[in-house]
Design a protein around this motif. Structure first.
Motif, short mmCIF file in Angstrom:
data_model
loop_
_atom_site.label_atom_id
_atom_site.label_comp_id
_atom_site.label_asym_id
_atom_site.label_seq_id
_atom_site.Cartn_x
_atom_site.Cartn_y
_atom_site.Cartn_z
N SER A 103 -7.59 5.81 7.97
CA SER A 103 -8.37 4.88 8.81
C SER A 103 -8.58 3.55 8.09
O SER A 103 -8.50 2.48 8.70
CB SER A 103 -9.73 5.49 9.16
N GLY A 153 -4.07 6.31 15.69
CA GLY A 153 -5.45 6.47 16.15
C GLY A 153 -5.63 7.70 17.02
O GLY A 153 -6.69 8.36 16.96
N LEU A 178 -6.05 10.44 14.51
CA LEU A 178 -7.31 10.30 13.78
C LEU A 178 -8.49 10.68 14.66
O LEU A 178 -9.42 11.37 14.22
CB LEU A 178 -7.47 8.86 13.29
#
Length: 449
Positions: free
Chosen positions: A37, A120, A123
């Protein structure tokens, strides 16, 4: 055949090696999540220089990851309630690891924005579902503490990324930084395939007694669980599951308040972590000063997360977290008043980070405690997904704050309002009495071999 309530059984015994293994694997996943991240922030200066672009050109790259996280969380929760926590966690870890590596081959911002969006997705899916899985393996009286300790690995992952960036980028370039960050979760996913067990509670909701009995036997080999029917607490008056459960009438108000709390909390968190150096620089701080203070804010969250988890287990979890948000709102309001004293200002920033970052990191534990197993993964994931929309809003809202030409004190006072709304949302949740109680199934005493 005698029955055993699995949750009562886990609540009444010390942690086994199996449970510690689940916890350690959860820590490694959150560490990898934080590492990947934060990677884009560390390579941003190199991207600006190598590609000859200005800062606004990177906005799609930064926002693409946030959008992907929101969608990933919203989609993965219901999938985990249907197909299992383990496989969603493994798939999402592979996804964000693979596309972090692929991001290292991007040649322009459009390619990188697409790769970071897909990163993303992984994540956003991994974090809430490993939180759910770890929560389901922990005894109730230690659940918040253990889940919060696991989330301490997120800022540590970001910190590790900074250390790696300082070594790798000057020597090999930003491309290799992304590749190194992506290889770690890929290796970890291979370990998870063999070492991470499925949720016992999920297996029982799917009628997979033999698989559940095998896992419980690995927790306590002194009992013959093959002759025992494992059962869950009964959910009275509500036959829904997944998203349908968390938005059903008994849960709707509390669900909405958890979403509102996370939305406002992440709005402030991402705005401050992304733009605090700019705010402090405009206020007259030196590069050394604003770099140090900006690092102190999330680092305070490591300590706050651990302490808040202990408080949630010792006292009523919702009320403990509500009080922390109220204190954090006060700290936000008064922070700017101490900007003239760098030491005192740093202390207040540390405490504000301990409160806000710690409270935000504690929301998954609170949510996992609140929902029954039939909707737990969806509840945690959707809370994360809605909250990520607050992060996206905060990323764009910063332009308006700069346009107002507010002083540092005024900015922090302004940001105290969303934090106060988070506290009020948990207060409203604490007043909600509509949730149907879960009645535990009475179990017989087990006979040892």
């Amino acid at each position: 055949m005698q029955q055993l309530n699995v949750q009562q059984y886990l609540d009444g015994r010390p942690l086994s090696g199996k449970q510690w293994l689940v916890f350690v694997l959860g820590v490694l996943i959150i560490l990898a999540d934080g590492l990947d991240s934060g990677a884009i922030g560390f390579i941003a200066p190199s991207l600006l220089q190598d590609w000859g672009i200005d800062k606004p050109a990177l906005k799609p790259v930064l926002s693409g990851s946030l959008v992907g996280m929101a969608i990933g969380a919203l989609v993965a929760g219901p999938l985990a309630d249907r197909f299992g926590r383990k496989w969603v966690v493994i798939a999402s870890t592979v996804l964000f690891g693979l596309f972090t590596v692929i991001s290292g081959f991007a040649t322009n911002t459009t390619e990188l924005a697409i790769y970071r969006f897909i990163t993303g997705l992984g994540l956003g899916a991994a974090m809430p579902n490993i939180a759910t899985l770890v929560a389901e393996y922990m005894p109730a009286h230690r659940r918040a503490t253990m889940v919060n300790l696991m989330f301490c690995a997120f800022p540590l992952g970001i910190t590790l990324g900074g250390l790696l960036a300082a070594k790798i980028i000057p020597a090999a370039g930003w491309e290799h930084m992304l590749m190194y960050c992506g290889v770690f979760p890929l290796v970890l996913a291979a370990v998870l395939l063999f070492a991470l067990p499925e949720s016992i509670q999920f297996l029982l909701t799917r009628g997979r007694q033999a698989s559940a009995q095998k896992i419980v036997s690995s927790i306590d080999s002194s009992i013959d669980f093959s002759k025992t029917e494992l059962v869950l607490p009964e959910l009275k008056g509500n036959n829904n599951a997944g998203v349908a459960l968390i938005i059903s009438k008994p849960y709707f108000l509390s669900t909405a308040m958890l979403w509102l709390c996370c939305f406002m909390s992440l709005l402030v968190f991402y705005l401050l972590t992304s733009w605090m150096p700019v705010l402090l620089k405009q206020a007259g701080f030196t590069t050394e000063q604003y770099s140090l203070i900006a690092a102190i804010f999330p680092f305070g969250g490591v300590f706050g997360t651990a302490v808040i988890g202990w408080a949630m287990d010792k006292f009523q979890a919702n009320k403990a977290l509500m009080v922390v948000y109220f204190i954090s709102a006060i700290l936000m309001v008064i922070t700017g008043w101490f900007a003239s004293d760098i030491i005192l200002f740093g202390v207040i920033i540390f405490l504000a980070g301990a409160g806000l970052v710690g409270a935000q990191s504690s929301l998954p534990a609170l949510t996992a405690l609140f929902y029954p197993v039939q909707g737990r993964a969806a509840g945690v994931s959707w809370m994360h997904g809605i909250g990520r929309m607050g992060a996206i809003f905060g990323a764009f809202f910063e332009a308006q704050i700069f346009a107002w030409n507010l002083s540092l004190s005024q900015v922090f006072m302004f940001l105290g309002v969303p934090v106060l709304i988070s506290a009020l949302a948990l207060w409203v949740k604490s007043r909600d009495t509509s949730v149907v109680n879960q009645e535990p199934v009475v179990s017989n005493e087990l006979q040892k071999n």
